[in-house]
Design a protein around this motif. Structure first.
Motif, mmCIF file in Angstrom:
data_model
loop_
_atom_site.group_PDB
_atom_site.id
_atom_site.type_symbol
_atom_site.label_atom_id
_atom_site.label_comp_id
_atom_site.label_asym_id
_atom_site.label_seq_id
_atom_site.Cartn_x
_atom_site.Cartn_y
_atom_site.Cartn_z
ATOM 1 N N PHE A 347 -7.864 15.835 12.028
ATOM 2 C CA PHE A 347 -8.323 14.435 12.001
ATOM 3 C C PHE A 347 -7.092 13.543 12.105
ATOM 4 N N TYR A 348 -6.990 12.780 13.213
ATOM 5 C CA TYR A 348 -5.807 11.980 13.493
ATOM 6 C C TYR A 348 -6.156 10.481 13.472
ATOM 7 N N GLN A 349 -5.138 9.700 13.124
ATOM 8 C CA GLN A 349 -5.223 8.239 13.313
ATOM 9 C C GLN A 349 -4.294 7.853 14.438
ATOM 10 N N LEU A 350 -4.835 7.151 15.437
ATOM 11 C CA LEU A 350 -4.022 6.684 16.562
ATOM 12 C C LEU A 350 -3.502 5.282 16.245
ATOM 13 N N ILE A 351 -2.196 5.117 16.328
ATOM 14 C CA ILE A 351 -1.568 3.821 16.055
ATOM 15 C C ILE A 351 -1.019 3.270 17.362
ATOM 16 N N PHE A 352 -1.564 2.130 17.761
ATOM 17 C CA PHE A 352 -1.108 1.478 19.003
ATOM 18 C C PHE A 352 -0.123 0.376 18.630
ATOM 19 N N SER A 353 1.105 0.548 18.995
ATOM 20 C CA SER A 353 2.122 -0.451 18.668
ATOM 21 C C SER A 353 2.002 -1.645 19.612
ATOM 22 N N THR A 354 2.505 -2.799 19.118
ATOM 23 C CA THR A 354 2.488 -4.025 19.934
ATOM 24 C C THR A 354 3.722 -4.064 20.805
ATOM 25 N N VAL A 355 3.501 -4.154 22.097
ATOM 26 C CA VAL A 355 4.597 -4.291 23.059
ATOM 27 C C VAL A 355 4.465 -5.673 23.674
ATOM 28 N N HIS A 356 5.482 -6.519 23.424
ATOM 29 C CA HIS A 356 5.323 -7.898 23.880
ATOM 30 C C HIS A 356 6.688 -8.553 24.027
ATOM 31 N N GLY A 357 6.657 -9.767 24.602
ATOM 32 C CA GLY A 357 7.863 -10.573 24.756
ATOM 33 C C GLY A 357 7.479 -12.038 24.802
ATOM 34 N N LEU A 358 8.396 -12.903 24.316
ATOM 35 C CA LEU A 358 8.102 -14.331 24.254
ATOM 36 C C LEU A 358 9.318 -15.116 24.722
ATOM 37 N N TYR A 359 9.056 -16.142 25.528
ATOM 38 C CA TYR A 359 10.097 -17.118 25.836
ATOM 39 C C TYR A 359 9.437 -18.486 25.903
ATOM 40 N N LYS A 360 9.780 -19.333 24.945
ATOM 41 C CA LYS A 360 9.211 -20.673 24.843
ATOM 42 C C LYS A 360 7.680 -20.608 24.849
ATOM 43 N N ASP A 361 7.027 -21.148 25.907
ATOM 44 C CA ASP A 361 5.565 -21.193 25.886
ATOM 45 C C ASP A 361 4.917 -20.105 26.727
ATOM 46 N N ARG A 362 5.711 -19.073 27.106
ATOM 47 C CA ARG A 362 5.149 -17.932 27.846
ATOM 48 C C ARG A 362 5.225 -16.693 26.970
ATOM 49 N N TYR A 363 4.099 -16.016 26.890
ATOM 50 C CA TYR A 363 3.996 -14.829 26.044
ATOM 51 C C TYR A 363 3.410 -13.702 26.889
ATOM 52 N N ALA A 364 4.119 -12.580 26.946
ATOM 53 C CA ALA A 364 3.659 -11.410 27.710
ATOM 54 C C ALA A 364 3.399 -10.279 26.726
ATOM 55 N N TYR A 365 2.280 -9.583 26.916
ATOM 56 C CA TYR A 365 1.959 -8.489 26.012
ATOM 57 C C TYR A 365 1.190 -7.407 26.762
ATOM 58 N N ARG A 366 1.219 -6.187 26.170
ATOM 59 C CA ARG A 366 0.554 -5.025 26.776
ATOM 60 C C ARG A 366 -0.915 -5.035 26.410
ATOM 61 N N ASP A 367 -1.747 -4.687 27.391
ATOM 62 C CA ASP A 367 -3.186 -4.604 27.152
ATOM 63 C C ASP A 367 -3.708 -3.334 27.806
ATOM 64 N N SER A 368 -4.562 -2.647 27.099
ATOM 65 C CA SER A 368 -5.130 -1.381 27.591
ATOM 66 C C SER A 368 -4.038 -0.387 27.966
ATOM 67 N N MET A 369 -2.904 -0.503 27.346
ATOM 68 C CA MET A 369 -1.773 0.426 27.483
ATOM 69 C C MET A 369 -1.114 0.393 28.859
ATOM 70 N N LYS A 392 5.893 0.599 28.450
ATOM 71 C CA LYS A 392 6.676 0.954 27.273
ATOM 72 C C LYS A 392 7.378 -0.251 26.662
ATOM 73 N N LYS A 393 7.942 -1.137 27.498
ATOM 74 C CA LYS A 393 8.643 -2.305 27.001
ATOM 75 C C LYS A 393 8.360 -3.499 27.926
ATOM 76 N N ILE A 394 8.416 -4.712 27.339
ATOM 77 C CA ILE A 394 8.215 -5.945 28.100
ATOM 78 C C ILE A 394 9.280 -6.938 27.670
ATOM 79 N N ALA A 395 9.848 -7.644 28.636
ATOM 80 C CA ALA A 395 10.800 -8.720 28.338
ATOM 81 C C ALA A 395 10.517 -9.890 29.280
ATOM 82 N N ILE A 396 10.634 -11.114 28.765
ATOM 83 C CA ILE A 396 10.365 -12.307 29.577
ATOM 84 C C ILE A 396 11.419 -13.356 29.269
#
Length: 1242
Positions: A347-369, A392-396
């Protein structure tokens, strides 16, 4: 994504199937011949269930959680309750391979090697259907309408809930690729379907779009992936050859795993979505997450793999030691259970980490992996980039976006420099595998963080620079700079904080602290540094002096305001903390982490979503206000505060005499009133005024602080301004206290102002009393009159002296307005205004009082009779109105009224009325001619003209009634005479309303009836030349024809006789109504229009009317006449009546001798009598028309005294006496002039 083992158990037998209770609390495990029930929270075995005699291959729970079913190699299916009690058992001919509950109807499908059974609680028996091959797996659609079956021969059969096959899918591998597991996506719609163009091989440019959910009416679309090949997301047309129409309109997706080591997706219609996905192992089980976003696959590779819903592998969940036969997802969670061939249950628990990046008023993030969503935090616009690989990684940074995939890094750029542009395109691709902890992108570089090392790579993948740190890198942030020379802010675990420029090998140490760095941010002017350490302490340093400015506890992230140097915010402990300068912290509740602070917007990351929170900057603004720092408070307010805060800032600045700040703040709230005050103060300051107390007093008065304002006014020596303020505010008691004087004049002025105020606040009675006390009677009268207080007006009017004319006139005006004319008359009499009194009587139509006043004061005659006449006319009493105009001396108005009445009567075909009005009009003209010698000739001409018209209309009235009405009221002889009279009179113009057609038509008919055939023929001939109405056409045509059969002569009885010359006149006389021989005008009866036996005579020159009447009255006796006449004289008529027969007049009658004179010429010569002739006449034989001046009297002698003739003394029309008496009885008045019988006037 990582998997954490929660619990594990191991049984002795192979675990073939698993099923969760819908609430996730229990897990049913098929192990050997038993069912094992586990508590999912800790893996405790609750109870083993025994009921099967052989290995249990399958188990399934109903959606409502009330029942579950198990199928075994012993060919039986057992239905169990949620209380773990077996309640029903049925069998098949072969071992049971799979069972599945309908999610809607809870119908159970059980499949064996050779058939399929369908059972529901409502049925007594199981409905079974044969199968051509061994069934290995089955799955219901979400709506329970269709059941998909996986066959050992590689075929997928889709059947309806009655077991009838609707769609058959044949896989390319056939029996070499048995279908081992199938499952419908539990989401009936593609919740993560995005309406944009996919990036081919993750490299092509995309078009930005708002997120849209696919409409339910859209047909199924191609939606799959195979390897890294390109495919399209655009909808395609369905293949009509497969299934029913209803199948084509659905969005259900079927995942199929076979032992050809392929994963495929199909629409309900049977059309494959995309290409097959190669697995490189034999799949034994497939399972969707609850919302359908991920797929679990397990099999011969001894592990469970996580895939996206369109088949992209994301990673392994857990390594096992044997084949994985079954894996399932706990409902509505990220927990996964795995069953293996060796009996292991994990019995496992899957942990989905948040992969994202922010610059001022723009925000980029991972969705559906595998997808990246870029969100504009201000406009809420979003765009999705589909990478089809694990992100795996996002930068903006500014217009750059970097995405790290397992085998490459993609760098995107915006299409334009527009701050709102959301269209990205691929700029560069670095096709290398990198392992890094953090990723940062700049204008021309990417920065990779690997433990203690920083690497700077160009977009082509070449390493340009590398920095080695003393400790682990905990935080890195781009703080801006020119392209290619950007600065990085780096925080280390040992507490060191550095600044690195990407074009410089040397790192700059900003400061060193004792605790590890968790978060960093630098102020907008690069003068201050905020640090959050591992002890949740927020520390703020001066970068230049390295001095610790202040520190605050309970912080997990920090951000400086990009628009205000002295403001920062930090989050922690469920609160948002805002700090301005060195003031105390302002707190409010906020869940999540602060990642940005721009103006009044704070960007907060909570779980997986980023949001922009609008935070009023009220607290720091008030902190500045408390210290009278108005300019700084204004700067804070510009970041975003409420209108109330703006107003408070404006008021504080105004009281502090900081007019520039106050003006800006009042402009913001659009308060024109205070802006006008500020402008006026500024103008006064320009003119040289410097008294701040006076300025502040004005401010206080505007703010409502009146007592403080009064004190300042007094202090500055402007007591009058304070007094004006109090009186304008109706604070009269305060004004009296402030005045401190008993000066009667001032007191009276205050009372008047107080009365004004009472009036304005709707206290009129108090206002009236105050006005009377102040001596302002006019205002008191005005209020009393407006409110209709008659009693108060009477008191005021009677107390006023008659010399006070203006208030008395106002009283009279309101008396009239309030319908009390008696009091108004009393008031006018008091001031002696008779003209207004006359107007009052006229306006109130009290005519008797007006006439009485007019008798006493004749100068008001016109003011009375003219309105009286107008009132009569308005009330349709036109005849009385005409008389009133006449009495008032307004002859012109009298004539106009009569003319209008006459015209209306003619237009309305009331010809009798028209005759009467014309007669009255003629008499009016005669009065004018008598009164005004200048108009004598004109008026006399009009008199004769109107007399003539009156006679015509009087006669035509009978013709009109005869033609228009169904019954005739006149004898044929009368109609005959009238039509002849009119025909002879209409020799010139025809008056309005009189119809020649009607006249000739009447004449023709009556002539024919009375035997005047010649005249009738003439009348019909005349009619032929006129425009004849359609209703007469037929009658006239018939009469014209029938008259031809009659003799061409007239009856002699109808021929008129001239009583002067005894000449028989023709019926059709070209000369008109005169004798053809002697030219003597005929005198007609005004009723029967017969020629009367009267001859007009004139007096010799020198004989006056009075003398003639006296001579006639002498009445000399006649030899051969017996006095058997009876003369009847009354007010109405003068009548001669013959009681018995008498002898004819002797031949020696002088008047008769005058008649025997032969007419010699064509001119008319009247009969002229002398005094001797007059003496010989009898009063009873003479009729006199006594016309008023300037007309002459007319004398007529009756030649047949036996036939009595009556003349109306008013209109002087002649009648046969019998006719006249009858008409009087009928109408009680003269039929011509309408003079009543009881009227004594002549």
């Amino acid at each position: 994504m990582r998997a954490v083992l929660t619990w594990r158990d191991k049984v002795e037998q192979c675990v073939y199937d698993l099923a969760f209770k819908p609430d996730g609390a229990q897990l049913i495990v098929a192990a050997g011949s038993r069912l094992l029930v586990y508590d999912t929270s800790d893996g405790t075995l609750l109870q083993p269930l025994k009921g099967h005699k052989d290995t249990v291959y399958c188990v399934a729970y109903a959606k409502d959680g009330k029942r579950f079913a198990s199928g075994s190699a012993d060919k039986s299916v057992i239905i169990w309750t949620s209380k773990l009690e077996g309640i029903l058992k049925y069998t098949h001919n072969d071992s049971i391979q799979c069972v599945s509950y309908n999610p809607v109807t809870h119908q159970l499908a059980s499949c064996s090697s050779s058939d399929i059974g369908l059972w529901s609680p409502e049925q007594k028996s199981v409905s079974k259907h044969k199968s051509s091959s061994k069934i290995t797996c089955c799955s219901w659609t979400n709506d329970g309408q269709y059941l998909a079956l996986g066959m050992f021969n590689g075929v997928v059969s889709i059947r309806n809930k009655n077991g009838e096959e609707k769609v058959k899918i044949e896989r390319p591998g056939g029996s070499l690729s048995p279908i081992w597991s199938i499952s419908w996506n539990p989401s009936s719609r593609w919740e993560n379907f995005w309406m944009n163009i996919e990036i081919e091989d993750s490299e092509e440019a995309i078009v930005s779009s708002y997120f849209q959910e696919i409409p339910s009416t859209l047909k199924s679309a191609v939606y799959s992936s195979q390897g890294s090949g390109a495919e399209e997301d655009e909808p395609e047309e369905e293949d009509d050859s497969a299934g029913d129409d209803s199948l084509e309109e659905r969005n259900d997706i079927l995942a199929v795993a076979d032992w050809g080591q392929k994963l495929s997706f199909y629409q309900l219609s049977g059309k494959q979505i995309g290409k097959d996905h190669s697995l490189n192992f034999d799949p034994c089980c497939i399972s969707y997450f609850t919302k359908g976003e991920y797929i679990l696959l397990g099999g011969s590779d001894k592990q469970v793999s996580l895939f996206t819903k369109d088949g992209v592998r994301l990673g392994a969940v857990g390594e096992q030691t044997s084949w994985v036969w079954t894996c399932k997802v706990k409902p509505d969670s990220n927990y996964v259970v795995v069953g293996c061939q060796d009996g292991t249950i994990s019995f496992y628990q899957l942990i989905f980490s948040t992969v994202h990046g922010l610059y001022k008023d723009r925000y980029a993030y991972r969705d559906s992996m595998t997808d990246v969503i870029v969100q504009h935090l201000i406009t809420e616009q979003k765009v999705r980039i589909k990478c089809k690989e694990l992100v795996k990684k996002i930068a903006i940074y500014k217009n750059r976006l970097a995405i790290q995939l397992p085998e490459k890094i993609l760098i995107y750029e915006l299409y334009s420099e527009d701050s709102l542009d959301m269209r990205y395109r691929v700029k560069e691709k670095i096709a290398r595998k990198f392992e890094c902890n953090l990723l940062v992108v700049c204008a021309d570089h990417i920065i990779l963080c690997q433990e203690r090392r920083l690497q700077c790579l160009s977009f082509s993948g070449e390493k340009e620079r590398e920095w080695q740190m003393e400790s682990l890198i905990r935080y890195i942030k781009v703080i801006g700079g020119p392209p290619g020379r950007e600065g990085l802010l780096v925080g280390l675990k040992n507490g060191q904080i550095l600044k690195i420029f990407v074009d410089n090998l040397f790192a700059i140490v900003l400061l060193k602290q004792a605790t590890a760095v968790r978060c960093l941010d630098m102020s907008a002017s690069r003068n201050k540094l905020a640090v959050v350490d591992e002890n949740d302490m927020c520390l703020v340093y001066d970068i230049h002096t390295k001095e610790l400015l202040f520190q605050e506890p309970n912080a997990n992230s920090v951000a400086w305001n990009t628009q205000c140097e002295d403001m920062l915010c930090f989050s922690g402990g469920g609160y948002l903390n805002i700090k301005a300068s060195t003031f105390p912290v302002h707190q409010q509740k906020l869940q999540g982490f602060v990642v940005g602070y721009n103006g009044s917007k704070i960007f907060c990351l909570h779980v997986f979503s980023m949001s922009a929170v609008e935070v009023p900057q009220s607290a720091p603004m008030y902190q500045y206000l408390d210290r009278k720092m108005f300019r700084e408070a204004y700067q804070i307010a510009c970041l975003g505060v409420t209108d109330t805060d703006w107003r408070e800032l404006a008021m504080e600045a105004l009281e502090g005499l900081e007019f520039e700040t106050a003006k800006k703040a009042f402009t913001r709230v659009q308060d024109l009133r205070y802006l006008e005050l500020i402008n006026s103060i500024e103008e006064r300051k320009k003119r040289g005024e410097t008294n701040n107390d006076l300025f502040l007093a004005d401010v206080f008065s505007y703010q409502g602080k009146f007592h403080e304002a009064a004190k300042l006014y007094k202090k500055s020596g402007h007591e009058n301004l304070a007094l004006d303020m109090y009186t304008e505010l109706r604070m009269f008691e305060y004004a009296k206290d402030f005045l401190g004087s008993e000066d009667p004049k001032e007191t009276k002025m205050l009372i008047a102002k107080q009365a004004d105020w009472a009036r304005n606040i709707n206290e009129p009675k108090a206002a009236v009393e105050m006005y009377i006390s102040a001596g302002e009677h006019c205002k008191a009268i005005e209020i009393s009159g407006d409110h209709g207080w008659v009693d108060m007006l009477i008191d005021i009017a009677r107390k006023l002296d008659k010399a006070e004319r203006e208030p008395l006139l106002m009283c009279a005006h309101f008396f009239k307005k309030l319908d009390n004319p008696g009091y108004a008359a009393e008031t006018y009499l008091k001031i002696g205004d008779l003209k207004s009194l006359v107007q009052l009587h006229v306006e109130t139509q009290r005519w008797d009082e007006a006439f009485a006043l007019g008798e006493k004061h004749p100068e008001f005659k016109d003011d009375i009779y003219v309105p009286y006449a107008q009132w009569l006319a308005e009330n349709d009493r036109f005849e009385e109105a005409q008389k009133a105009f006449h009495k008032a001396g307004r002859q012109g108005e009298a004539v106009r009224v009569l003319e209008q009445l006459t015209h209306n009567a003619v237009v309305e075909s009331r010809f009798s009325d028209a005759a009467y009005y014309y007669w009255m009009l003629s008499m009016q003209c005669l009065d004018i001619a008598q009164a005004d010698p200048a108009q004598k000739e004109v008026m006399l001409g009009k008199f004769h003209h109107f007399q003539h018209l009156a006679e015509l209309y009087h006669g035509y009235h009978a013709i009109h009634r005869y033609v228009e009405e169904p019954f005739s009221f006149h004898l044929p002889e009368t109609l005959f005479n009238i039509s002849r009279f009119l025909l002879h009179s209409l020799t010139k113009d025809t008056p309005l309303g009189i119809s020649k057609v009607n006249t000739l038509f009447t004449l023709a008919k009556q002539s024919k009836a009375l035997g005047a055939y010649k005249l009738a023929r003439h009348a019909y001939d005349k009619l032929q030349g006129l425009q004849i109405p359609a209703r007469f056409q037929k009658s006239i045509e018939l009469g014209s024809l029938t008259i031809r059969s009659k003799p061409f002569h007239d009856s002699e009885e109808l021929v008129p006789l001239c009583y002067r010359c005894s000449t028989n006149n023709p019926l059709l006389n070209n000369l008109g109504n005169v004798c053809i021989n002697c030219r003597q005008p005929f005198v007609f009866s005004a009723s029967s229009y017969e020629v009367l036996h009267l001859v007009e005579f004139c007096l010799e020159e020198g004989i006056t009317d009075e003398e003639a009447v006296s001579l006639i009255d002498l009445e000399a006796p006649r030899l051969k006449r017996e006095n058997k006449w009876q003369e009847i004289t009354s007010n109405n008529a003068q009548t001669l009546r013959l009681d018995e027969s008498m002898d004819s007049v002797g031949e020696d009658d002088p008047f008769t001798a005058k008649l025997s004179f032969e007419q010699g010429g064509s001119e008319f010569v009247p009969v002229v009598v002398s005094r001797s002739v007059l003496r010989s006449m009898s009063r009873r034989d003479v009729l006199i028309k006594r016309w008023p001046p300037p007309l002459q009297w007319q004398y007529f002698r009756s030649l047949l005294p036996d036939a009595s003739i009556t003349m109306c003394p008013s209109c002087f029309q002649m009648f046969h006496s019998e006719d006249y008496e009858l008409l009087l009885l009928q109408h009680t008045c003269c039929p011509y002039c309408r003079r009543r019988v009881d009227d004594p006037s002549p």
